[in-house]
Motif scaffolding. Structure first.
Motif, mmCIF file in Angstrom:
data_model
loop_
_atom_site.group_PDB
_atom_site.id
_atom_site.type_symbol
_atom_site.label_atom_id
_atom_site.label_comp_id
_atom_site.label_asym_id
_atom_site.label_seq_id
_atom_site.Cartn_x
_atom_site.Cartn_y
_atom_site.Cartn_z
ATOM 1 N N LEU A 1 0.757 -1.214 0.310
ATOM 2 C CA LEU A 1 0.199 0.075 -0.013
ATOM 3 C C LEU A 1 0.849 1.410 -0.115
ATOM 4 O O LEU A 1 0.623 2.154 -0.659
ATOM 5 C CB LEU A 1 -0.958 -0.082 1.223
ATOM 6 C CG LEU A 1 -2.114 -1.012 1.176
ATOM 7 C CD1 LEU A 1 -2.596 -1.060 2.546
ATOM 8 C CD2 LEU A 1 -3.001 -0.761 0.027
ATOM 9 N N SER A 2 2.099 1.250 0.733
ATOM 10 C CA SER A 2 2.933 2.424 0.866
ATOM 11 C C SER A 2 3.663 2.612 -0.657
ATOM 12 O O SER A 2 3.670 3.992 -1.233
ATOM 13 C CB SER A 2 3.973 1.979 2.033
ATOM 14 O OG SER A 2 4.726 3.212 2.000
ATOM 15 N N GLU A 3 4.023 1.420 -1.216
ATOM 16 C CA GLU A 3 4.703 1.696 -2.520
ATOM 17 C C GLU A 3 3.693 2.076 -3.587
ATOM 18 O O GLU A 3 3.939 2.747 -4.318
ATOM 19 C CB GLU A 3 5.234 0.235 -2.715
ATOM 20 C CG GLU A 3 6.460 0.025 -1.859
ATOM 21 C CD GLU A 3 6.958 -1.505 -2.382
ATOM 22 O OE1 GLU A 3 6.262 -2.170 -3.158
ATOM 23 O OE2 GLU A 3 8.382 -1.553 -1.876
ATOM 24 N N ASN A 4 2.456 1.543 -3.363
ATOM 25 C CA ASN A 4 1.400 1.778 -4.303
ATOM 26 C C ASN A 4 1.117 3.282 -4.244
ATOM 27 O O ASN A 4 0.739 4.048 -5.343
ATOM 28 C CB ASN A 4 0.148 1.207 -3.947
ATOM 29 C CG ASN A 4 -1.192 1.345 -5.092
ATOM 30 O OD1 ASN A 4 -0.781 1.189 -6.407
ATOM 31 N ND2 ASN A 4 -2.213 1.785 -4.781
ATOM 32 N N ALA A 5 0.720 4.012 -3.128
ATOM 33 C CA ALA A 5 0.685 5.429 -2.916
ATOM 34 C C ALA A 5 1.989 6.107 -3.563
ATOM 35 O O ALA A 5 1.464 7.349 -4.137
ATOM 36 C CB ALA A 5 0.498 5.736 -1.466
#
Length: 215
Positions: free
Chosen positions: A53-57
């Motif tokens: 999720l962090s990388e996707n953001a």
């Protein structure tokens, strides 16, 4: 003697039952081990999900930033493609002028090209969309003994002109200039007071300009 043996047997049975009650079975221990491993897997999955999720953001932000830069580049590149050319009369033939009171803006109606939409055929005014060096050229024609006279203006300040004193027959004149313009600067052509220009289907009186390069 028999009583002693019976007491010993009772003690052995009681000890065995007590041990069974105090010690978990092998199946329970195995199940507890499985639950512990499952908890570890869930924790690992949660950590992986948080990372994704962090990388996707971060990726979403990067994509949005790239799109904004691309749109800005395309908009700027489009704004730098500026060129127009127009004849005075859309159809027919005739004179414009003379006007006794003041110089009058010529509205060139026959638009050959208007890349960038900087020229307004309703007003005859070119408005610079970007800062840059621009080249303008205008031609004027007359067929009478009335003076031929026209001038190019930048923000209502004269820059260059053409003039022919009481031509006896056909008279042609042209002039051109390179101007440094800021966004919003306006350029247009005016016919002199007490002078005139002539045009017909051959567009003998015309106005053209284009952006040489942005600054």
């Amino acid at each position: 003697m028999l009583m002693v043996v019976q007491l010993l047997l009772l003690l052995c049975v009681g000890s065995s039952v007590s041990e069974d009650l105090m010690t978990p079975t092998v199946n329970i221990i195995a199940e507890l081990g499985k639950l512990k491993k499952m908890e570890e897997k869930i924790q690992t999955l949660q950590e992986t999900l948080n990372t994704v999720l962090s990388e996707n953001a971060a990726l979403k932000s990067l994509v949005q930033d790239s799109q904004n830069k691309l749109e800005s580049f395309l908009k700027e590149n489009k704004a730098q493609k500026i060129a127009f050319s127009a004849g005075l009369l859309a159809s027919g033939e005739g004179y414009t002028g003379p006007f006794k009171d003041d110089w009058k803006t010529l509205v060139y109606k026959k638009v050959f090209s208007n890349i960038g939409d900087a020229y307004d055929s309703n007003t005859g005014i070119f408005t610079a969309p970007v800062k840059g060096a621009y080249y303008f050229r205008f031609y004027a024609h007359s067929r009478s003994r009335i003076n031929l006279g026209a001038g190019l203006f930048k923000n209502n300040v004269p820059q260059c002109s053409v003039f022919s004193f009481q031509p006896t027959r056909h008279s042609n004149a042209s002039n051109g200039v390179v101007l440094t313009l800021e966004p919003g600067d306006q350029v247009h052509i005016k016919v002199w007071s007490n002078a005139q220009v002539y045009d017909d289907i051959d567009s003998l009186t015309s106005f053209s300009g284009f952006l040489i390069f942005p600054l």
